[in-house]
Structures are given as structure tokens and as C-alpha cells.
Enzyme design. Sequence first.
Site, PDB file in Angstrom:
ATOM      1  N   GLU A 261      -0.373   6.538   1.581  1.00 55.66           N
ATOM      2  CA  GLU A 261      -1.404   5.508   1.527  1.00 55.66           C
ATOM      3  C   GLU A 261      -1.803   5.145   0.092  1.00 55.66           C
ATOM      4  O   GLU A 261      -2.191   6.003  -0.703  1.00 55.66           O
ATOM      5  CB  GLU A 261      -2.641   5.984   2.297  1.00 55.66           C
ATOM      6  CG  GLU A 261      -3.846   5.079   2.187  1.00 55.66           C
ATOM      7  CD  GLU A 261      -3.617   3.703   2.775  1.00 55.66           C
ATOM      8  OE1 GLU A 261      -4.045   2.727   2.138  1.00 55.66           O
ATOM      9  OE2 GLU A 261      -2.997   3.598   3.855  1.00 55.66           O
ATOM     10  N   THR A 305      -1.480  -2.417   4.855  1.00 54.46           N
ATOM     11  CA  THR A 305      -0.706  -1.366   5.505  1.00 54.46           C
ATOM     12  C   THR A 305       0.118  -1.913   6.663  1.00 54.46           C
ATOM     13  O   THR A 305       1.272  -1.525   6.858  1.00 54.46           O
ATOM     14  CB  THR A 305      -1.642  -0.257   6.013  1.00 54.46           C
ATOM     15  OG1 THR A 305      -2.221   0.414   4.886  1.00 54.46           O
ATOM     16  CG2 THR A 305      -0.902   0.767   6.851  1.00 54.46           C
ATOM     17  N   HIS A 421      -7.125   6.516   0.348  1.00 53.85           N
ATOM     18  CA  HIS A 421      -7.491   5.166   0.758  1.00 53.85           C
ATOM     19  C   HIS A 421      -8.745   4.748   0.002  1.00 53.85           C
ATOM     20  O   HIS A 421      -9.621   5.564  -0.252  1.00 53.85           O
ATOM     21  CB  HIS A 421      -7.761   5.153   2.273  1.00 53.85           C
ATOM     22  CG  HIS A 421      -7.802   3.777   2.888  1.00 53.85           C
ATOM     23  ND1 HIS A 421      -8.774   2.851   2.584  1.00 53.85           N
ATOM     24  CD2 HIS A 421      -6.983   3.187   3.804  1.00 53.85           C
ATOM     25  CE1 HIS A 421      -8.554   1.747   3.278  1.00 53.85           C
ATOM     26  NE2 HIS A 421      -7.485   1.923   4.022  1.00 53.85           N
ATOM     27  N   ASP A 480       2.666   2.374   0.507  1.00 50.73           N
ATOM     28  CA  ASP A 480       2.611   1.164   1.336  1.00 50.73           C
ATOM     29  C   ASP A 480       2.142  -0.080   0.578  1.00 50.73           C
ATOM     30  O   ASP A 480       2.604  -1.178   0.836  1.00 50.73           O
ATOM     31  CB  ASP A 480       1.740   1.398   2.576  1.00 50.73           C
ATOM     32  CG  ASP A 480       0.292   1.750   2.242  1.00 50.73           C
ATOM     33  OD1 ASP A 480       0.041   2.243   1.131  1.00 50.73           O
ATOM     34  OD2 ASP A 480      -0.582   1.556   3.109  1.00 50.73           O
ATOM     35  N   HIS A 481       1.207   0.102  -0.367  1.00 53.09           N
ATOM     36  CA  HIS A 481       0.713  -1.056  -1.119  1.00 53.09           C
ATOM     37  C   HIS A 481      -0.045  -0.569  -2.344  1.00 53.09           C
ATOM     38  O   HIS A 481      -0.221   0.639  -2.538  1.00 53.09           O
ATOM     39  CB  HIS A 481      -0.187  -1.946  -0.247  1.00 53.09           C
ATOM     40  CG  HIS A 481      -1.312  -1.218   0.429  1.00 53.09           C
ATOM     41  ND1 HIS A 481      -2.420  -0.747  -0.237  1.00 53.09           N
ATOM     42  CD2 HIS A 481      -1.480  -0.862   1.732  1.00 53.09           C
ATOM     43  CE1 HIS A 481      -3.230  -0.146   0.608  1.00 53.09           C
ATOM     44  NE2 HIS A 481      -2.689  -0.188   1.812  1.00 53.09           N
TER      45      HIS A 481
END
Length: 699
Positions: A261, A305, A421, A480-481
Site C-alpha cells: 500500500e 488502489t 496508508h 499500488d500508487h
Amino acid sequence: MKQVGNAIRGFFNSRLGFFILAIALFWGKTYWAYHTKFNLGVSGSMQEFLLALNPIPTTLLLFGIALYMTGRKSYVVMLVIDALTSTWLFANILYYREFSDFLTFALIKGSGSVSNNLSKGILGILRPDDFMVFLDVVVLILLLAFHVIKMDVRPLKKRFALGVSLLAVLLFGANLSMAYSDRSGLLTRTFDNNYIVKYLGLNAYTVVDGVKTAKTSATKANAKASDINSVLSYLNKNRTTPSVTYSGVAKGKNVFVIHLESLQQFIIDFKWDNQEVTPVLNKLYHNQNTLSFDNFFNQVGQGKTADAEMMLENSLFGLPEGSAMVSDGTSNTFQAAPAILDQHGYTTAAFHGDVPSFWNRDNTYKSWGYDYYFSKSYFSSGKNYDVGYGLKDKIFLKDSAQYIEQLPQPFYAKLITVTNHYPYTLDKANQSISQTDTGDDTVDGYVQTARYLDQAIGEFLDWLKASGLDKNSMLVLYGDHYGISGNHKKAVAKLLNKSTFNDFDNAQFQKVPFMIYMPGLKGGINHTYGGEIDVLPTLLNLLGIKNNNTVQFGSDLLAPNRNQTVAFRNGDFVTPDYTKVGSSYYLTKTGEKLGKLTAAQKTAIDAASNRVTTELSLSDRVINGDLLRFYTPSGFKKVDKKDFSYKLSTALAMLKAAQEKEPTSVLAKNKGKSTVDLYKTDAPELKSDSSSSSSSSSN
């Protein structure tokens, strides 16, 4: 002088005067917000003029509605419209701060799928001066309340109100005409919402987005079988022959996909306070059995995500607005990794320590063909177990082991971590490194949650080794990003010890880790340029699965002579030679901004631009039209969502039956003896619970 003052006061005591004052105040705060709250990339006198002009037409049109009302009602309606449009501006300021984009109807429609724990994130990004956007509303109310300005209840001629509306339309027409002269194809070829706001304004953008949303709904209803032909034609002309060297080297192996994440590539080998932030991942990244990619980019849009998952498992881009998993995950036909692997003898399972409905996963995963979806109800719960968006990683990964050991082999297992996150907060008991000192709260906590994620991965890898799973598995890890958006440039520059951090730097900052580890794999650091869209073709080739007739927009990252154009969701791109950000171009190797392009540069950049525009458009067409319902590759069986149930009782019964019917799991091969006791974690929450249990027993 007194006469002038009385004249001015008399003017504002008229309905027209109040109307002009409201327009002026709204324009001023909007123009202020454009410059201070958004990064619209304004360059040149024409764009600056349009930025100043564009709030006026729509504000005239909206506030002008009140002029059709009579008496006091006119003032009330004007204030209500002012308050509503100010609230919309306020919401976009907060959203833009972390996502560098504007709200869309598709995103709002799907907000119920991601709403839990959002309040914590909003509080983290709120700034006192954000409330300045409501100042004009407050001022107008106070002026009326204290009778500084008196309401003019005299009737206003309807033709005057009609004239204001006509003026608004004419001004918008002029605005649009000038915008098109500076940016041709503004409403037809633009993937970046910043352009529409910059040229036409936030309110006009809202209308444009509404039209797009309605058009998208109609597209699916009107789609026909022949619509897939242009997609197949393009893909067949541009297919890349996969790597022969790596074809089938992981055939029959278990596949672990670990979703890191918000982890960015810069954190690999990054040190803070004389410590490696991610020592476990660093070691894996440099392992001789790991294929590591140092030019691998996230390509997500608003879906974040969800977009990453869409690309990873389908090789289809996310949508320009909202999340395809939310808007189309339930109803669309897909040919995703879980279904493909399931039809090649794999058991497929997804693991996520949050509610099953987040990003509509409980429905989308059925459409993708996952046999199992282990979500929140499958895992432990306890004090401080959760962190915003689900179970803390150490607890989540340890709890996942009990289900992993029961999966019939070979299996495909995706594990989604969440502790790293936004807003990157971690309780003291789990902190093992100090925060950075940029002074930006979003940036400074990042190393602490990244370190925690790294430790959790280390514990999981130790268990794989202890259980023997490492010998027969391929491990895939990907970020993911981005974790830190381009709205934190000053802090990022300080963090990376750079004098500046410009738009080019931010484009390169979109790199995320991508690693493939397997004992005996010929590894090394691969410098090819690629992104999440390329993961599925790469994995299928490694597993020896035929992939020459599918609808996938990526290519095998290990293939020689592959096209290395990396498309971003907003239409920008990166290649080994050139980087496009908005309307600017840079040399990728040096970061030098290009002025007038040479003929060779223009040819190369035009080719990359056309490729990006074409692939994004075709991918959107596939999802918006649900075109895969019209095409099934040979050898692939269409997924029936009714075949899947993610109820806890159903899944546990399936796993139990599998131990006898398909005794290939780790548990079955270990004659029913669990390997979970081999999983070692230092999670303080579990130690605390263990101590409490021991204390209760002795008492």
C-alpha cells in the site's frame, strides 16, 4: 464625499447592487482558490486571462436564477446558491490536496464503497484557510442581518433577469472559443481534468463531468458486438512477443502477489536517521533471485488502489473518472488473472483485512473469478488491531497464514496490506524509526508506516521459509500508487535533499517497487520502462500460459524490443527519452525542459502521444461498453458469478472438503499439522492479548 458614499450605499441597497457584490466576492475567492489551492499549470497571458474570466459566466448564470424570484425570496435563493457552490469548491479543495484531481459524479456515486475511516483522512488534510471559501457567504449574511445593506423588495423586470442569463451564455461562448484557440480538442481529447478547470472553470467542469457520466451510461446500453473489432485490430497489430528466456520458468508454482500500500520506489535503499527504512525489501530487491524493476510506474487515476488492481489483474486501465471496480465490477464481463489461472488448475484467493464491500471487492472479485475472498470477518479482532483501513499488516499477514496453508496447490494468493496508508499514522508501540523533519505531517509519518510494512513483510517471508512454501512459490511485490502526492513538493524536495521539485520530478516520483522473487530465478535490476498495465502479461509468460489472443493493453516486461511508453491516466507519459507533463516536454535522462522541438523529437513525441491516447480510449471503450461480453478468447471459459460465495461458513466448509478431495495443501501434506505456530511476529497487540489471556487463566 458624503454624496458619493450615499450613492454607493444606495446602489448596494438595490437588488442589482447586491447581485453584483455577490458576484464580485464569489469571483475573488474562486480566483484566489485557483491560485493557492490547485496546481492548474497556468502558463502565458492567455491562460491567465481565461483563469480570471472563467468563474464569471457560470456564476452569473447560477446567481442569476435568483433574479427571477420576487422580494426577499430572491436574496435567500442567491445566498443558498452561493453556499452550495462554495461547499462544492471546498470539497474539491480537500480532495485535490491529496489526489491532485477534482471530484466526479462517478467518484461520488462510489463513495459508499470507500467511506469507512475517511473522516480521519479529511481531518488530516484540513487547513484553517480552507474555510476562507465561505467568507463571502458569511459577509453577505452579516451585511443583511445588521441592515448595512437593506433588501430591495421592488419587482425586477423579467427581461432584465433574462438579459443577465443571456450575457452569461454569451460570455461562456467567448470563454469556450478562446479556450479552444489555445487548447484544441479541449473537451474531446483531454484526459486531465486540470485542463477543463483551468480553461472553463470548476462549475463548467462539473457540467462536463455530468455529461460524460450520462454518456458513459448510454455507451454500455448501446454497445454492440462489432464494437470489439477495433480493439482487437489494434491489439493484434501491436502485440509484443513475450520473452522466450523466461517463458514457463515458474510453471506450476504458487503465486503470491503482495500489494504494498502506497509504497514508492524512492523508499528502496532510502535511509533516515542513519537507518535503512525498508531493510527487508532492500535485501529482496538486490537478491540474485529477484527480478527488480527500477523504472516501474503506477498508472492510477481517481480509483487509486482499485485502478492498480484493475490493471494488475486485467491489463485494462482504470477509468478517467471514479473507479471501474465500483461502477462496473458487479455487472461487467472480465477475463482476469484469477479466472485465467483457475482454468489452469490454480486455486485463487484474495486477502484483505477490511470490510468486503470496500472498493466493491465482494462483487468485483466474483466477476474476476476468485474462489475465495478472505476479508474482515475471517480475521482476529481486538484492541488497536485496526489502523484506519483494516487490520494492521503484522496481524493481518499472520492471520492469513491459517488460510494459506489450507489452499490446494498450486494457488494464486493476493494479499493487500493497509498500514502504509494515508495519513501515515502509527501508534508509539509500533514505531521503530523517528519521523522525518520536513514539517509536513503527511510526509513525515511516511517512513514510520513504511518501516512497519517492511517488518511485516519480513515476518511473512520468514514463515514462508519455515513452512517450506518458499521453495515452490513465486513472490510478486508491487506498490499500488504514490503515497505522497505532488501537492507536497516543498517537503519532498527537503526529504530527497533536492533544491527544487518540479513537475518533471513529480512524474518520475510516480515510480513504485515491482519485484518478482523465486529460488533459481535469473534475477537482476531491469531498467525497462513499464507500469502496472504490464504485470499480467509478464506473470502469464513466467507461468507458461498462452496469452496471444486476450484483450490486454500491457506487454511482457521481460520481452526484448518492447515499446516502453508508459501511459498515465491523464494522458501524460514517460518513455526512456521523453516525459510529457501537461503541455510541457522534458528529456527523461536529464530533466531538461524542451522548448521548440526538433523534427525528430516531434515525430517521437507525437508517436508516443498517439499511442497513449489510443490505448486509454480503447481501454475505456472496453470497460464502458462492457465489450468483453462479446468476445471470449479460445480456451477461456466465461466466468459465472453465481459460482462464488464469500460467506465465512461456506469458505470454511470448502477448505475442509478440499483437504480430502484435493490433498495438495501445505496442511494436507503436513498430515493435518498446522504450520501457523511457526509464524513469529513481534506485534505488540498480540503479545498484549496473550499476556491478558495468561493472566486470566492464572487468576
